[in-house]
Design an enzyme around this catalytic site. Structure first.
Site, PDB file in Angstrom:
ATOM      1  N   HIS A  18     142.784  84.070 -11.162  1.00  0.00           N
ATOM      2  CA  HIS A  18     143.074  82.674 -11.207  1.00  0.00           C
ATOM      3  C   HIS A  18     143.109  81.894  -9.921  1.00  0.00           C
ATOM      4  CE1 HIS A  18     145.691  84.061 -14.938  1.00  0.00           C
ATOM      5  NE2 HIS A  18     144.713  83.498 -15.314  1.00  0.00           N
ATOM      6  N   LYS A  42     153.309  82.026 -27.886  1.00  0.00           N
ATOM      7  CA  LYS A  42     153.003  83.206 -27.170  1.00  0.00           C
ATOM      8  C   LYS A  42     154.490  83.376 -26.563  1.00  0.00           C
ATOM      9  CE  LYS A  42     148.259  83.079 -25.697  1.00  0.00           C
ATOM     10  NZ  LYS A  42     147.567  83.138 -24.424  1.00  0.00           N
ATOM     11  N   ARG A  91     135.033  85.551 -17.358  1.00  0.00           N
ATOM     12  CA  ARG A  91     134.975  86.797 -16.863  1.00  0.00           C
ATOM     13  C   ARG A  91     133.796  87.624 -17.689  1.00  0.00           C
ATOM     14  NH1 ARG A  91     140.974  88.084 -18.516  1.00  0.00           N
ATOM     15  NH2 ARG A  91     140.292  86.958 -20.253  1.00  0.00           N
ATOM     16  N   SER A 130     146.042  88.474 -17.262  1.00  0.00           N
ATOM     17  CA  SER A 130     147.425  88.228 -17.499  1.00  0.00           C
ATOM     18  C   SER A 130     148.257  89.295 -18.079  1.00  0.00           C
ATOM     19  CB  SER A 130     148.012  86.824 -17.481  1.00  0.00           C
ATOM     20  OG  SER A 130     147.490  86.027 -16.527  1.00  0.00           O
TER      21      SER A 130
END
Length: 161
Positions: A18, A42, A91, A130
């Site tokens: 990040h 979440k 990614r 994360s």
């Protein structure tokens, strides 16, 4: 007025992947807002306020970067705040498919001609997420060099590692 860009994510926690995106995007735009998504669906390790404070602490030396948070649709936040660009990080190919669908949907919802741009992650960060950082650290594994030291300290306090 210059170009305003938005880089969003849950940042729970902020990783070097990040941070790399933030640093690179900050060089491209007059103002970059790091938008912390508050997603009640979440289960986050850190509150939105904690995430905002940690990110401010880490990016405080980048003068054109601000940190904010929002709930709801990204397009609503973009429309209300007048951003020109939305920055998204990629990614792997799986990220691309998801992000492309989101970009197309958001393009329909943006009021003005807001562009979504994609930045490829640096190869050394391509495997970092994360959720992986939280899992590895909660099980006692080392994530040094994958998250900033200040973030690691906050994680250790929260996880009581």
């Amino acid at each position: 007025m210059g170009k305003r860009a938005l880089y969003t994510g849950s940042f729970d926690p902020l990783t070097y992947g990040h941070l790399d995106m933030i640093q690179r995007a900050a060089k491209m735009f007059d103002e970059l807002v790091v938008g912390v998504i508050a997603n009640p669906a979440k289960k986050a390790l850190f509150t939105v306020e904690e995430r905002e404070a940690m990110i401010r602490d880490v990016v405080g030396d980048i003068p054109n970067v601000k940190v904010d948070h929002f709930t709801g649709l990204l397009a609503d936040y973009v429309n209300s705040e007048g951003f020109d660009i939305v920055v998204r990080g990629l990614r792997a190919t799986t990220d691309f498919e998801y992000e492309l669908q989101m970009a197309h949907m958001n393009a329909r919802l943006f009021k003005d001609k807001v562009e979504t741009i994609f930045l490829m992650t640096q190869p050394e960060y391509s495997f970092i997420s994360s959720s992986m950082m939280k899992e590895v650290r909660s099980l006692g594994g080392s994530i040094e060099g994958l998250v900033p030291d200040k973030i690691l300290e906050c994680m250790d306090k929260k996880l009581k590692v």
